[in-house]
Design an enzyme around this catalytic site. Structure first.
Site, short mmCIF file in Angstrom:
data_model
loop_
_atom_site.label_atom_id
_atom_site.label_comp_id
_atom_site.label_asym_id
_atom_site.label_seq_id
_atom_site.Cartn_x
_atom_site.Cartn_y
_atom_site.Cartn_z
N LEU A 149 52.59 33.84 48.47
CA LEU A 149 51.18 33.64 48.83
C LEU A 149 50.32 34.79 48.33
O LEU A 149 50.59 35.95 48.63
CB LEU A 149 51.03 33.51 50.35
CG LEU A 149 51.90 32.46 51.04
CD1 LEU A 149 51.48 32.33 52.50
CD2 LEU A 149 51.82 31.11 50.33
N GLY A 204 44.54 35.41 49.01
CA GLY A 204 43.60 36.16 49.83
C GLY A 204 42.59 36.96 49.02
O GLY A 204 42.75 37.16 47.82
N ARG A 251 39.15 44.58 51.75
CA ARG A 251 39.18 45.97 52.20
C ARG A 251 39.58 46.95 51.10
O ARG A 251 39.46 48.16 51.26
CB ARG A 251 40.12 46.11 53.40
CG ARG A 251 39.44 45.66 54.69
CD ARG A 251 40.37 45.84 55.88
NE ARG A 251 41.39 44.81 55.93
CZ ARG A 251 42.48 44.89 56.69
NH1 ARG A 251 42.71 45.96 57.42
NH2 ARG A 251 43.36 43.89 56.70
N GLY A 277 44.29 29.17 55.46
CA GLY A 277 45.40 29.67 56.25
C GLY A 277 46.74 29.62 55.51
O GLY A 277 46.88 28.94 54.50
N GLY A 328 51.30 39.01 63.93
CA GLY A 328 51.77 37.92 64.78
C GLY A 328 52.99 38.41 65.57
O GLY A 328 53.83 39.12 65.02
N GLU A 347 49.64 34.61 67.02
CA GLU A 347 48.78 35.58 66.34
C GLU A 347 48.10 36.47 67.38
O GLU A 347 47.83 36.02 68.49
CB GLU A 347 47.72 34.85 65.50
CG GLU A 347 48.30 34.12 64.30
CD GLU A 347 49.14 35.03 63.41
OE1 GLU A 347 48.58 35.96 62.82
OE2 GLU A 347 50.36 34.81 63.32
N TYR A 365 42.58 60.55 7.43
CA TYR A 365 41.45 59.61 7.57
C TYR A 365 40.34 60.02 6.63
O TYR A 365 39.81 61.14 6.72
CB TYR A 365 40.98 59.66 9.02
CG TYR A 365 39.93 58.66 9.40
CD1 TYR A 365 40.03 57.33 8.99
CD2 TYR A 365 38.85 59.03 10.19
CE1 TYR A 365 39.07 56.41 9.36
CE2 TYR A 365 37.89 58.11 10.56
CZ TYR A 365 38.00 56.80 10.15
OH TYR A 365 37.05 55.89 10.52
N SER A 408 51.15 78.42 6.18
CA SER A 408 50.26 78.29 7.33
C SER A 408 48.90 77.75 6.90
O SER A 408 48.48 77.93 5.76
CB SER A 408 50.04 79.66 7.97
OG SER A 408 51.26 80.11 8.49
#
Ligand code: UD1
Ligand code: CA
Length: 488
Positions: free
Chosen positions: A11, A14, A18, A83, A145, A160, A392, A410
């Site tokens: 499921l 929802g 929050r 539900g 529940g 519940e 590039y 170097s």
């Protein structure tokens, strides 16, 4: 009797308000996987015939994620969140007719493991239950529940919190929301569940009382591992569960022989693979498909995403992604490995070096302060400090090839596309624009010119001019003294 469930229904319709996020709750991640990813992974471990995910809120996001994660999942759309019972009904409507066992889980309960689901299904099958619920006892059960049991201890109903009496509210045993059902009982009972409760919803939990009233057997599996029942509703819970998941991941790796010097500052995704005798120093984050072989030391302070580290390599204060580090190789401190970096056996990518799409062969070294982009560096070659692979040209990217055992000076610039031959060399400060043949020394800086007294004339009165004057004066007096010495 077959233990494999016919279907698992996850499921996830929802809203998750929050979280206060534009991203759906179940797409938030812990341990390198979305909450829904964890739920699907745990469910897949049961090897169900069908796996359905019920979506609703922000369904475009959730569906796209599910399809990418697991194309075998059946997506069921619940238009209105009426539900948990209604959500399961929507899923059953979407699946071909199923019998046997149907398992229901939530998309926002990420620590629930396949092992716990397996125990639930095994108990359900062995006891020939019509319904089996996963429960736990909480010190503070508010919001959940409550599990109601009769004098024999058998589960009779789930109530519940909003519908509960004071006495029922005192019950500490709660419904995790995770169930195993007999498919026929579930379908039949859902047909009889009403909306007659405090929230005006169709409660999945009502199936328990209906089954009991019909004389069917309802059981419970009670876990003492509270974390496995905990859902994420807030960002604070997301962080808490994320940290607990990480703790568990590290415990498992330590049990398998990995050294974790500081578990509180070490974060390892559930998808990472480590070998025994890997050492993770403080401040390490390992993500995605990263694998680390035995004897390798990672950290302190590294973030590696999709990086393969071979035996005995050392990686210190490094950020890396989509890269490979060879056996016994050394990386960092302060290296940045971008995608496509491949470092050979005992190779080195050293301090303040950035690499991208770069193959650095066995024993080759880029020790200091360099950018290596779109490059191939041959075995045993050494790149001088402060070298830039200029890949590039403002429009296109080009490759640079440095031959085996080449030693470059170097502060070089390699202007790609360019090739430096095997065993070639370059002088300090060389800008290489043309290919350098094998064994050749390339030098591009002009001969050094001196303009004497320039500072004294052009920077008169500055500390530099004063220092120069002082040096010249003392040179002068030394020369005079020498000439005044009597001849022997
Ligand atoms: C539910 C249980 C409660 C349990 C708790 C555990 C019911 C009636 N209550 O309460 O007994 O203790 O979970 O966390 O089942 N969902 C849908 N569609 C819907 C409603 C919910 O897909 O129409 C999904 C949600 O996305 C969520 C899960 O089902 O993943 C649970 O929903 P939620 O609203 O959090 O249920 P709770 O009220 O917490
Ligand atoms: Ca919830």
């Amino acid at each position: 009797m077959r233990q494999t469930p016919s279907a698992v229904v996850v499921l996830a319709a929802g809203a998750g308000t929050r979280m206060k996020s534009a991203t759906n709750k179940v797409l938030h991640r812990i341990g390198g996987r979305s909450l829904l990813g964890h739920a699907i992974h745990a469910a897949r471990g049961l090897e169900p015939v069908h796996l359905a995910v019920v979506v609703g809120n922000q369904r475009e996001q959730v569906v796209a994620h599910v399809e990418q994660l697991d194309p075998g999942v059946v997506v069921a759309v619940q238009e209105e969140q009426q539900g948990t019972g209604h959500a399961v009904l929507v899923a059953l409507d979407q699946l071909p007719p199923v019998d046997g066992t149907v398992v229901v889980t939530y998309g926002d309960v990420p620590l629930l493991s396949t092992a716990t689901l397996t125990t639930l299904v095994e108990t359900h099958t062995q006891r020939r239950n019509a319904v089996t619920v996963l429960t736990t006892r909480l010190p503070d059960p508010s919001g959940y529940g409550r599990i109601l049991r009769d004098s024999e201890g058998a589960v009779t109903a789930i109530v519940e919190e909003k519908d509960a009496t004071d006495e029922q509210r005192a019950v500490r045993e709660i419904n995790s929301g995770i169930f195993a059902f007999d498919a026929a009982v579930l379908r039949e009972a859902l047909g009889r569940v009403d909306f007659d409760n405090a929230q005006g919803e169709m409660y999945l939990t009502d199936v328990v009382a209906i089954a009991r009233r019909d004389g069917r057997q309802v059981g419970a599996v009670t876990t003492s591992d509270l974390w496995q029942c905990e859902g994420v509703n807030t960002r604070s819970q997301l962080a808490r569960l994320g940290s607990e998941l990480n703790r568990r991941t590290l415990e498992a790796w330590m049990a398998a022989g990995v050294e974790v010097v500081d578990p509180t500052s070490t974060w390892v995704d559930v998808t990472v693979v480590l070998a025994p005798d890997v050492s993770l120093r403080p401040g390490v984050q390992l993500h995605g498909s990263t694998t680390v072989a035995s004897g390798a030391v990672i950290g302190p302070d590294c973030t590696l995403t999709d990086v393969v580290v071979e035996e005995d390599a050392s990686v210190v204060r490094t950020q890396g992604s989509q890269s490979a580090i060879g056996a016994g190789a050394s990386v960092g401190p302060f290296a940045y490995l971008r995608p496509g970096t491949v470092l050979g056996v005992r190779g080195k990518i050293g301090t303040f070096v950035e690499t991208k799409n770069a193959q650095v062969a066995d024993g080759a070294k880029v020790p200091h302060l360099s950018y290596v982009g779109d490059a191939e560096i041959g075995e045993g070659a050494n790149i001088g400090a402060g070298t830039i692979f200029a890949n590039y040209d403002g429009v296109h990217k080009h490759r640079t090839k440095v031959g085996r055992q080449a030693k470059t000076g170097s502060h070089n610039t390699f202007v790609a596309p360019v090739e430096i031959g095997d065993g070639a060399a370059t002088g300090g400060g060389t800008v290489v624009r043309r290919d350098v043949p094998p064994g050749t020394l390339a030098v591009s800086t002009g001969a050094q010119r001196h303009i004497e007294g320039w500072v004294l004339r052009k920077r008169e009165g500055t500390p530099s001019a004063q220092a120069a004057q002082a040096a010249l004066d003392s040179e002068q007096s030394t020369a005079t003294a020498a000439s005044e010495e009597p001849e022997a």
